[in-house]
Design a protein around this motif. Sequence first.
Motif, mmCIF file in Angstrom:
data_model
loop_
_atom_site.group_PDB
_atom_site.id
_atom_site.type_symbol
_atom_site.label_atom_id
_atom_site.label_comp_id
_atom_site.label_asym_id
_atom_site.label_seq_id
_atom_site.Cartn_x
_atom_site.Cartn_y
_atom_site.Cartn_z
ATOM 1 N N MET A 1 0.797 -1.327 0.096
ATOM 2 C CA MET A 1 -0.161 -0.077 -0.043
ATOM 3 C C MET A 1 0.910 1.416 -0.336
ATOM 4 O O MET A 1 1.683 1.281 0.425
ATOM 5 N N ARG A 2 0.775 1.681 -0.977
ATOM 6 C CA ARG A 2 0.870 3.415 -0.951
ATOM 7 C C ARG A 2 -0.221 4.620 -0.718
ATOM 8 O O ARG A 2 -0.671 5.359 -0.452
ATOM 9 N N VAL A 42 -4.300 7.556 -0.326
ATOM 10 C CA VAL A 42 -4.117 6.487 0.134
ATOM 11 C C VAL A 42 -4.832 5.336 -0.868
ATOM 12 O O VAL A 42 -5.637 5.532 -1.812
ATOM 13 N N GLN A 43 -3.816 5.092 -1.684
ATOM 14 C CA GLN A 43 -3.916 3.300 -2.636
ATOM 15 C C GLN A 43 -4.728 2.461 -2.344
ATOM 16 O O GLN A 43 -3.722 1.686 -0.792
ATOM 17 N N ALA A 44 -5.922 2.141 -2.403
ATOM 18 C CA ALA A 44 -6.680 1.346 -2.251
ATOM 19 C C ALA A 44 -6.714 -0.254 -3.069
ATOM 20 O O ALA A 44 -7.249 -0.762 -2.218
ATOM 21 N N TRP A 49 -7.490 4.769 -5.616
ATOM 22 C CA TRP A 49 -7.100 5.225 -5.141
ATOM 23 C C TRP A 49 -8.017 6.634 -4.115
ATOM 24 O O TRP A 49 -9.131 7.036 -4.732
ATOM 25 N N SER A 148 -10.061 -4.931 -1.714
ATOM 26 C CA SER A 148 -8.622 -4.579 -1.582
ATOM 27 C C SER A 148 -8.342 -4.540 -0.681
ATOM 28 O O SER A 148 -8.728 -5.142 0.505
ATOM 29 N N LEU A 150 -6.772 -2.721 1.859
ATOM 30 C CA LEU A 150 -6.758 -1.415 2.684
ATOM 31 C C LEU A 150 -7.872 -1.788 3.201
ATOM 32 O O LEU A 150 -9.223 -1.496 2.500
ATOM 33 N N ASP A 189 -3.030 -1.738 5.365
ATOM 34 C CA ASP A 189 -2.531 -2.918 5.026
ATOM 35 C C ASP A 189 -2.553 -4.494 5.276
ATOM 36 O O ASP A 189 -1.959 -4.960 5.550
ATOM 37 N N SER A 195 0.344 -0.802 8.957
ATOM 38 C CA SER A 195 -0.553 0.195 8.957
ATOM 39 C C SER A 195 0.071 1.812 10.080
ATOM 40 O O SER A 195 1.502 1.543 10.138
ATOM 41 N N ASP A 303 5.691 3.508 2.035
ATOM 42 C CA ASP A 303 5.501 3.132 1.666
ATOM 43 C C ASP A 303 4.759 1.710 2.860
ATOM 44 O O ASP A 303 6.164 1.775 3.698
#
Length: 304
Positions: A1-2, A42-44, A49, A148, A150, A189, A195, A303
């Motif tokens: 997760m980024r 935040v990348q889901a 995102w 996901s 996330l 993540d 987290s 990351d």
Amino acid sequence: MRVRVLGTAAGGGVPQWNCACPGCSGARAHPGWRRRHASLAVQAAEGRWYLVNATPDLGEQVEDCPELHPGPEPRRTPLAGVILTDAELDHTLGIARLREADGIEIVATAPVRHALLTGLHLGEVLTPYARLDWRPLDPGDRPLAEDSPLAVGAVPVSAKRPRYAAGRGAPDDDAPDEDAWVVALRLTDRTSGRSLLYAPALAAWPDAFQRAAESADHVIVDGTFWSDDEPLTSGFGSRTATAMGHLPIDGPGGTARRLAALEARTLYTHLNNTNPLNDPAAPQHTVLRELGVEVAADGMVIDL
């Protein structure tokens, strides 16, 4: 997760349009000092995102983040929605800039949703342009979609309402969530288990927040004011930082030493234009470095 840091400033940004304080004047003279309103992307999932808070700088923040650019189809966007930590104007006005979308997914606590619908009349204003899809935000860590990695959870930290919602009643079913006017977000993540805890507004440090901070790998918190009397000594306020709903960084009730005691990587965001940390050469940076605490920068990437 980024996670991408889209902005790190408190209300008004740095520089603030009507201010010539040392921080704002310095940012005009040195563009590298500039900070946009505090927000994350935040990348889901791959190509999907969420924004954490929708600021007045939203358009410029999206353009500065390549992962959020549309394409390859003309109207395809990776921006899936917005997660809100509170109902403050600086964290919600950007929602209106998303009106070109067919629908806008908004993840928020019950009091925040109520304020936006009854105080700002967001539904009345935006639904002629775009559908508003509301999703609840609560303490349980819930994935934003079944596939996901996330998961998002809320840690209530304050019952502070925005000025436009002060004195307004809330529906009965919102009463148990009174402290959820302002929350910290726990972003996890599910694949790696790592987290990030994000709290751009922190009026208190409750036990639940301490537990969340102790279990997080990254902690990004409210750094609005360096000292409790900064709003007074700067000449721009009549209340202390604490009275304004922001724990100061330094001093007996400050957050710096609390952060230094954590095992997580710790950073400050949401800097007010009066905060001396806006000057990269300010001695306060040395104080934080010695404690192992950082100041987040616009554009930085984390990351998990």
